[in-house]
Motif scaffolding. Structure first.
Motif, mmCIF file in Angstrom:
data_model
loop_
_atom_site.group_PDB
_atom_site.id
_atom_site.type_symbol
_atom_site.label_atom_id
_atom_site.label_comp_id
_atom_site.label_asym_id
_atom_site.label_seq_id
_atom_site.Cartn_x
_atom_site.Cartn_y
_atom_site.Cartn_z
ATOM 1 N N ILE A 1 0.858 -1.195 0.000
ATOM 2 C CA ILE A 1 0.000 0.000 0.000
ATOM 3 C C ILE A 1 0.887 1.235 0.000
ATOM 4 O O ILE A 1 1.868 1.307 0.744
ATOM 5 N N ASP A 2 0.541 2.198 -0.821
ATOM 6 C CA ASP A 2 1.178 3.507 -0.784
ATOM 7 C C ASP A 2 0.319 4.400 0.109
ATOM 8 O O ASP A 2 -0.792 4.779 -0.268
ATOM 9 N N PRO A 3 0.773 4.746 1.323
ATOM 10 C CA PRO A 3 -0.078 5.505 2.244
ATOM 11 C C PRO A 3 -0.425 6.901 1.749
ATOM 12 O O PRO A 3 -1.331 7.536 2.289
ATOM 13 N N ALA A 4 0.291 7.380 0.730
ATOM 14 C CA ALA A 4 -0.034 8.690 0.165
ATOM 15 C C ALA A 4 -1.184 8.621 -0.829
ATOM 16 O O ALA A 4 -1.767 9.654 -1.181
ATOM 17 N N ASN A 5 -1.522 7.414 -1.274
ATOM 18 C CA ASN A 5 -2.592 7.251 -2.270
ATOM 19 C C ASN A 5 -3.351 5.960 -1.974
ATOM 20 O O ASN A 5 -3.023 4.900 -2.513
ATOM 21 N N ILE A 6 -4.324 6.051 -1.080
ATOM 22 C CA ILE A 6 -5.031 4.848 -0.659
ATOM 23 C C ILE A 6 -6.507 4.925 -1.008
ATOM 24 O O ILE A 6 -7.114 6.002 -1.004
ATOM 25 N N VAL B 1 8.533 6.024 1.742
ATOM 26 C CA VAL B 1 7.303 6.750 1.404
ATOM 27 C C VAL B 1 7.626 8.176 0.958
ATOM 28 O O VAL B 1 8.468 8.851 1.557
ATOM 29 N N ASP B 2 6.969 8.635 -0.097
ATOM 30 C CA ASP B 2 6.980 10.046 -0.477
ATOM 31 C C ASP B 2 5.655 10.650 -0.024
ATOM 32 O O ASP B 2 4.588 10.262 -0.514
ATOM 33 N N LEU B 3 5.719 11.601 0.915
ATOM 34 C CA LEU B 3 4.497 12.063 1.579
ATOM 35 C C LEU B 3 4.552 13.569 1.780
ATOM 36 O O LEU B 3 5.377 14.072 2.546
ATOM 37 N N SER B 4 3.668 14.298 1.114
ATOM 38 C CA SER B 4 3.580 15.746 1.305
ATOM 39 C C SER B 4 2.861 16.038 2.623
ATOM 40 O O SER B 4 2.136 15.186 3.157
ATOM 41 N N PRO B 5 3.024 17.257 3.170
ATOM 42 C CA PRO B 5 2.272 17.612 4.370
ATOM 43 C C PRO B 5 0.764 17.479 4.169
ATOM 44 O O PRO B 5 0.048 17.046 5.082
ATOM 45 N N GLU B 6 0.277 17.830 2.989
ATOM 46 C CA GLU B 6 -1.161 17.713 2.723
ATOM 47 C C GLU B 6 -1.618 16.256 2.803
ATOM 48 O O GLU B 6 -2.678 15.951 3.373
ATOM 49 N N LYS B 7 -0.827 15.360 2.209
ATOM 50 C CA LYS B 7 -1.171 13.936 2.233
ATOM 51 C C LYS B 7 -1.092 13.369 3.652
ATOM 52 O O LYS B 7 -1.905 12.527 4.052
ATOM 53 N N GLN B 8 -0.108 13.823 4.418
ATOM 54 C CA GLN B 8 0.027 13.340 5.793
ATOM 55 C C GLN B 8 -1.168 13.785 6.636
ATOM 56 O O GLN B 8 -1.716 13.007 7.422
ATOM 57 N N TYR B 9 -1.562 15.041 6.466
ATOM 58 C CA TYR B 9 -2.743 15.545 7.174
ATOM 59 C C TYR B 9 -3.985 14.757 6.779
ATOM 60 O O TYR B 9 -4.779 14.347 7.641
ATOM 61 N N ALA B 10 -4.167 14.500 5.489
ATOM 62 C CA ALA B 10 -5.350 13.762 5.021
ATOM 63 C C ALA B 10 -5.374 12.349 5.583
ATOM 64 O O ALA B 10 -6.438 11.846 5.987
ATOM 65 N N LEU B 11 -4.215 11.692 5.626
ATOM 66 C CA LEU B 11 -4.155 10.333 6.179
ATOM 67 C C LEU B 11 -4.494 10.336 7.663
ATOM 68 O O LEU B 11 -5.265 9.498 8.137
ATOM 69 N N THR B 12 -3.945 11.294 8.395
ATOM 70 C CA THR B 12 -4.214 11.385 9.836
ATOM 71 C C THR B 12 -5.688 11.680 10.091
ATOM 72 O O THR B 12 -6.322 11.073 10.966
ATOM 73 N N ARG C 1 1.416 26.236 5.405
ATOM 74 C CA ARG C 1 0.197 26.009 4.621
ATOM 75 C C ARG C 1 -0.636 24.848 5.162
ATOM 76 O O ARG C 1 -1.784 24.662 4.735
ATOM 77 N N VAL C 2 -0.062 24.059 6.081
ATOM 78 C CA VAL C 2 -0.803 22.949 6.708
ATOM 79 C C VAL C 2 -0.509 23.010 8.211
ATOM 80 O O VAL C 2 0.373 22.319 8.717
ATOM 81 N N PRO C 3 -1.226 23.863 8.953
ATOM 82 C CA PRO C 3 -0.874 24.099 10.360
ATOM 83 C C PRO C 3 -1.051 22.889 11.267
ATOM 84 O O PRO C 3 -0.609 22.909 12.417
ATOM 85 N N GLN C 4 -1.682 21.839 10.753
ATOM 86 C CA GLN C 4 -1.836 20.623 11.541
ATOM 87 C C GLN C 4 -0.568 19.761 11.516
ATOM 88 O O GLN C 4 -0.469 18.788 12.266
ATOM 89 N N VAL C 5 0.370 20.089 10.650
ATOM 90 C CA VAL C 5 1.616 19.319 10.526
ATOM 91 C C VAL C 5 2.759 20.134 11.120
ATOM 92 O O VAL C 5 2.926 21.313 10.797
ATOM 93 N N GLN C 6 3.546 19.498 11.989
ATOM 94 C CA GLN C 6 4.647 20.164 12.661
ATOM 95 C C GLN C 6 5.986 19.641 12.152
ATOM 96 O O GLN C 6 6.138 18.439 11.891
ATOM 97 N N LEU C 7 6.947 20.533 12.031
ATOM 98 C CA LEU C 7 8.324 20.166 11.728
ATOM 99 C C LEU C 7 9.069 20.041 13.046
ATOM 100 O O LEU C 7 9.096 20.974 13.851
#
Length: 396
Positions: A29-34, A57-68, A102-108
């Motif tokens: 499974i590619d967690p960025a495109n499920i 995995v290649d995962l943008s902040p937007e994709k990580q937020y959507a998965l979470t 641009r995705v305040p739910q994701v922290q660095l």
């Protein structure tokens, strides 16, 4: 390709018999495109195994937020609020988190200086180290030899106003190489744990509950923990124990009247054990550093009273007593045989059941060792559920 679940590679220190249910690497499974069906399989696997690893995995902040967010679709605020700490610089969380604009739910999070990163021109990151939080510290001489400690065992949760997130996603972007370190407990037991540099260490709340003796299981299913208001500000002046499993009782916590404005109705009182939504098992889930009080219900009718602790119930408000009882219940589960220290590789994505495990960062980096991770968790739509009356009768 069908989803494939493979047991995580355990370190030599771990007892495999205690990891039969915990942790799986996911392939296929590619967690960025499920798809919806694939997400259902991931969700089921996560609640059954508490931690899932995806490699490469290649995962943008937007994709990580959507998965979470898929685990709790009606929520959209980071677990501590999108401003993280109520703009309170006194919070012990303040230095550790940088928001992706641009995705305040994701922290660095990480260590060293990162440039031109997802809209951040320059971000100075600092890996949390026991040297700034523990009452005692490893000597500089031992530190140079690779001796280190756990930083703070915790659950990702504001523990005030907002409900604890269901899931945390942690994505390793830049992972520095370095020698293995030795995590020392320094509590008189002689316990030590070899760990990869910068590991995230996990323990199962299910195991934490399962290994308790009967009299403490009885307390756990009957107890609720009341957290301090704004607990990360409250605990900031205090010092942690050498095992990172709670705060030393020295009276250093910030007085309640010196905290940012707070309301009694927004303080969190949560069960000590949280019920897994898929397996029905109980997980011992307490953030020991933020705990202020323990409320223990009386034994249910018909329960055996002989040898029982607090058979008539209790409301413990003395911090030293509260912490002592929690430590007695939680310390056995952080023995080296029960810990999974993840050995991070670039592009690793770990999903963990934040209502089923405790975790901590470990170790220390030099300024030159740059580490960059994206972390996302979302304040949940409801508080966790505790034991049912049937659970209480079973274990009390």
């Amino acid at each position: 390709m069908a989803i494939e679940l493979i047991p995580l590679p355990l370190p030599a220190s771990a007892d495999p018999s205690k990891f039969q249910h915990f942790g799986r690497e996911v392939k296929g499974i590619d967690p960025a495109n499920i798809s919806d069906k694939e997400f259902e399989e991931i969700q089921d696997a996560l609640y059954k195994h508490d931690a899932l690893l995806f490699r490469g995995v290649d995962l943008s902040p937007e994709k990580q937020y959507a998965l979470t967010k898929a685990f709790d679709p009606t929520v959209d605020s980071y677990g501590h609020g999108n401003n993280k700490t109520g703009s309170e610089k006194k919070s012990i969380l303040h230095p550790d988190l940088k928001t992706i604009p641009r995705v305040p739910q994701v922290q660095l999070i990480g260590n060293g200086t990162v440039y031109n990163h997802e809209g951040l021109a320059e971000a100075m990151l600092k890996h949390p180290s026991h040297t700034t939080f523990h009452k005692t510290r490893v000597s500089p001489e031992d530190e140079a030899k690779g001796i280190t400690r756990f930083y703070r065992w915790h659950i990702d949760a504001a523990l005030y106003d907002l409900s604890p997130p269901k899931v945390t996603t942690l994505y390793g972007i830049q992972v520095p190489d370095g020698p293995t370190q030795v995590c020392r407990y320094d509590d008189g037991t002689g316990d030590e744990l070899p760990v990869p540099l910068g590991t995230t260490a996990f323990v199962s709340g299910r195991t934490m509950f399962d290994i308790l003796p009967q009299e403490l299981k009885s307390v756990a299913v009957r107890a609720r923990v009341k957290y301090a208001p704004h607990p990360y500000v409250w605990m900031a002046p205090a010092h942690a124990m050498s095992t990172a499993l709670g705060i030393e009782s020295e009276g250093l916590e910030l007085p309640l009247d010196e905290l940012p404005p707070w309301e009694e109705s927004k303080r969190k009182t949560l069960p000590v054990t949280w019920k897994n939504p898929v397996t029905g098992e109980l997980h011992f889930q307490v953030h020991p550093c933020g705990a202020a009080e323990l409320i223990i219900d009386p034994l249910p009718e018909g329960a055996k009273r002989e040898g029982a602790l607090y058979p008539d119930g209790a409301h413990l408000t003395d911090l030293k007593e509260v912490r002592g009882l929690l430590y007695k219940m939680q310390r056995p589960a952080i023995a080296p045989t029960f810990i999974y220290p993840h050995d991070w590789k670039p592009k690793d994505l770990v999903l963990f059941h934040n209502r089923g495990v405790l975790h901590t960062v470990v170790g220390a980096f030099t300024k030159e060792q740059v580490r960059a991770f994206h972390q996302c968790n979302l304040a949940a739509s409801e508080d966790p559920k505790g034991p049912t009356p049937e659970d209480v009768k079973k274990y009390a």
